[in-house]
Design a protein around this motif. Structure first.
Motif, short mmCIF file in Angstrom:
data_model
loop_
_atom_site.label_atom_id
_atom_site.label_comp_id
_atom_site.label_asym_id
_atom_site.label_seq_id
_atom_site.Cartn_x
_atom_site.Cartn_y
_atom_site.Cartn_z
N LEU B 87 0.83 -1.22 0.00
CA LEU B 87 0.00 0.00 0.00
C LEU B 87 0.86 1.26 0.00
O LEU B 87 0.44 2.31 -0.47
CB LEU B 87 -0.93 0.01 1.22
N LEU B 88 2.06 1.14 0.54
CA LEU B 88 2.95 2.30 0.64
C LEU B 88 4.02 2.30 -0.43
O LEU B 88 5.02 3.01 -0.32
CB LEU B 88 3.60 2.32 2.04
N SER B 89 3.81 1.52 -1.48
CA SER B 89 4.89 1.31 -2.46
C SER B 89 4.89 2.34 -3.58
O SER B 89 5.61 2.17 -4.56
CB SER B 89 4.76 -0.09 -3.06
N PHE B 90 4.12 3.39 -3.42
CA PHE B 90 4.01 4.34 -4.53
C PHE B 90 4.89 5.57 -4.37
O PHE B 90 4.59 6.63 -4.91
CB PHE B 90 2.54 4.76 -4.72
N ASP B 91 5.96 5.42 -3.64
CA ASP B 91 6.90 6.53 -3.48
C ASP B 91 7.42 7.05 -4.81
O ASP B 91 7.76 8.22 -4.94
CB ASP B 91 8.09 6.09 -2.62
N TRP B 92 7.49 6.17 -5.77
CA TRP B 92 8.02 6.58 -7.07
C TRP B 92 7.21 7.73 -7.67
O TRP B 92 7.71 8.46 -8.53
CB TRP B 92 8.06 5.40 -8.04
N LEU B 93 5.99 7.91 -7.20
CA LEU B 93 5.20 9.05 -7.68
C LEU B 93 5.84 10.38 -7.32
O LEU B 93 5.53 11.41 -7.92
CB LEU B 93 3.79 8.99 -7.07
N TYR B 94 6.70 10.34 -6.31
CA TYR B 94 7.32 11.60 -5.87
C TYR B 94 8.82 11.61 -6.15
O TYR B 94 9.60 12.20 -5.40
CB TYR B 94 7.06 11.81 -4.37
N ASN B 95 9.20 10.95 -7.20
CA ASN B 95 10.60 10.96 -7.63
C ASN B 95 10.72 11.77 -8.90
O ASN B 95 10.37 11.32 -9.99
CB ASN B 95 11.09 9.53 -7.85
N ALA B 96 11.24 12.97 -8.76
CA ALA B 96 11.26 13.91 -9.89
C ALA B 96 12.07 13.41 -11.08
O ALA B 96 11.86 13.85 -12.20
CB ALA B 96 11.80 15.26 -9.43
N ARG B 97 12.98 12.49 -10.82
CA ARG B 97 13.82 12.04 -11.92
C ARG B 97 13.26 10.81 -12.64
O ARG B 97 13.85 10.31 -13.59
CB ARG B 97 15.24 11.78 -11.44
N THR B 193 -1.52 4.98 7.15
CA THR B 193 -1.55 4.16 8.37
C THR B 193 -2.60 4.71 9.33
O THR B 193 -3.32 3.94 9.97
CB THR B 193 -0.17 4.15 9.04
N GLY B 194 -2.69 6.01 9.40
CA GLY B 194 -3.70 6.62 10.26
C GLY B 194 -5.10 6.23 9.84
O GLY B 194 -5.95 5.89 10.67
N LEU B 195 -5.33 6.26 8.55
CA LEU B 195 -6.64 5.86 8.03
C LEU B 195 -6.97 4.43 8.43
O LEU B 195 -8.06 4.14 8.94
CB LEU B 195 -6.64 5.98 6.51
N LEU B 196 -6.03 3.54 8.21
CA LEU B 196 -6.28 2.12 8.50
C LEU B 196 -6.50 1.91 10.00
O LEU B 196 -7.37 1.14 10.41
CB LEU B 196 -5.10 1.27 8.00
N ASN B 197 -5.73 2.61 10.81
CA ASN B 197 -5.91 2.49 12.26
C ASN B 197 -7.27 3.03 12.70
O ASN B 197 -7.86 2.55 13.66
CB ASN B 197 -4.81 3.25 12.99
N SER B 198 -7.76 4.03 11.98
CA SER B 198 -9.04 4.62 12.38
C SER B 198 -10.16 3.58 12.30
O SER B 198 -11.15 3.69 13.03
CB SER B 198 -9.37 5.81 11.50
N PHE B 199 -10.00 2.61 11.44
CA PHE B 199 -10.99 1.53 11.39
C PHE B 199 -10.78 0.56 12.55
O PHE B 199 -11.71 0.13 13.21
CB PHE B 199 -10.89 0.76 10.07
N GLU B 200 -9.52 0.23 12.74
CA GLU B 200 -9.16 -0.76 13.75
C GLU B 200 -9.74 -0.37 15.11
O GLU B 200 -10.29 -1.20 15.83
CB GLU B 200 -7.63 -0.84 13.86
N ASN B 201 -9.61 0.91 15.47
CA ASN B 201 -10.00 1.34 16.81
C ASN B 201 -11.50 1.54 16.96
O ASN B 201 -12.06 1.35 18.01
CB ASN B 201 -9.27 2.64 17.16
N SER B 202 -12.13 1.99 15.87
CA SER B 202 -13.55 2.35 15.98
C SER B 202 -14.43 1.16 15.64
O SER B 202 -13.98 0.05 15.45
CB SER B 202 -13.87 3.49 15.03
#
Lengths: 203, 203
Positions: B87-97, B193-202
């Motif tokens: 889910l967090l593997s899209f860092d390449w979207l913020y690689n200017a080169r 991660t915050g989004l996913l945790n928001s489900f876990e707790n509520s």
DNA sequence: CGGTATAACGACCAATCGGTCGATTAATTG
DNA sequence: CAATTAATCGACCGATTGGTCGTTATACCG
């Protein structure tokens, strides 16, 4: 001769308003000066008297647009006392019947596509974002004076929050059938609270 | 006579590639057929042999573009085993080169501004989002088979996650000086991660 | 080797559009 | 009431551009 020194301001506002509506309807790329003239109830020459070129008019239109959105944001936000509610007060962005929304989205997307190729527009965009961020930052800092939002970097989080709003907006506006208003509102709520909690627990 | 039955496919790919580069450089609104012809090394008539109109070419270009981005996303994601890392593997979207990034953002913003006024483009956008969501959804469901992401609605959360990526992208790309890559990467990470945790707790 | 169909060319056309400019109207001033 | 200046008009021009079309080149076939 300025029989009425305000005439220029009135006419300019009238033209900008007409341009705003016309651009929202037809799109920057398709709008002609004639379209705007008709919408403003002026002739070509008459309009040229107030705006020397199309790009000059467009810049004025966008400046006015972002000013409006900012004022609207400021107004809506200040209706809440609780800092978290302030941060979550932008639901109006996902109200299809809101007049600012109806014209706002077309204008914003046209604007961004032009900003890609024009530094001048990027500057306007940056200033608008910075103003928005300032509002959000203030809310975060207000919360922190009450012991909330612990460990949150106000500036950085404010930028993230405003970006979250815009991210949901893109989906909500361009693919509405799959992204209903409830989804957008709920997603923003969860993402923002989740983001703020991620600071609280870590570091 | 099709001395080479593949010639048409080759030429079309060649033209689309040239158009992609040219549009990214100049912007949809400013690109002329001549520009694309020159970039493709073809004459006007030669190009017309393969694409009857500018809009037909543009549609092919955008379809190809979204196809590429999707394949790239699929490829990058599948390099990870852990669902959260996927889910967090899209860092390449913020690689200017990154070459996909360099041409991708201009194309995407031009595309969205056109989608505002053209249902056909909105359909393409929706399909692309849906494909992206499908990837993310799969990762969430994979996690859930291991007892993670409790209470998360995979489809809805996947849409939120993809929207978060795009939200940060807009800031990162159009106001880079205020939104460096580290900010974008960190913001995405915390928000998701915050989004996913928001489900876990509520709930 | 013609014959034929495809591929490619580029000059040309028609339409569009932004901006100009001389003319006209209206309002203010002396 | 002139005189002056601002405000407005709309016909017109030049430039751009998407698409067409007759022509040429190329390659395959019988």
């Amino acid at each position: 001769m300025a029989q009425n020194a305000d005439l220029e301001a009135i006419r300019k506002a009238q033209i900008i308003d007409a341009a705003l509506r016309t651009i929202a309807e037809r799109g920057c790329a398709n709008v002609t000066m004639d379209d705007i003239c008709k919408a403003a109830g002026l002739s070509k020459g008459g309009l040229a008297h107030y705006f020397k070129s199309k790009t000059e008019l467009f810049k004025a239109v966008f400046l006015e647009f972002f000013q409006r959105i900012f004022l609207r944001s400021d107004l809506t936000m200040s209706a809440f006392d609780d800092p978290l509610e302030q941060l979550l007060s932008f639901d109006w962005l996902y109200n299809a019947r809101d007049p600012d929304v109806e014209t706002g989205y077309p204008i914003l997307y046209d604007f961004m596509s032009m900003a890609v190729h024009d530094q001048c527009y990027r500057d306007i965009f940056r200033d608008w974002v910075n103003n928005w961020v300032k509002l959000l930052k203030k809310a975060i800092e207000l919360g922190q004076t009450h012991g909330r939002f612990r460990n949150v970097d106000p500036e950085s989080a404010a930028r993230t929050i405003s970006a979250i709003y815009q991210g949901m907006a893109t989906r909500w506006y361009l693919a509405q059938s799959e992204h209903p208003t409830e989804w957008a509102v709920d997603s923003v709520r969860r993402s923002i609270t989740g983001l703020l909690n991620s600071f609280e627990n870590s570091r």
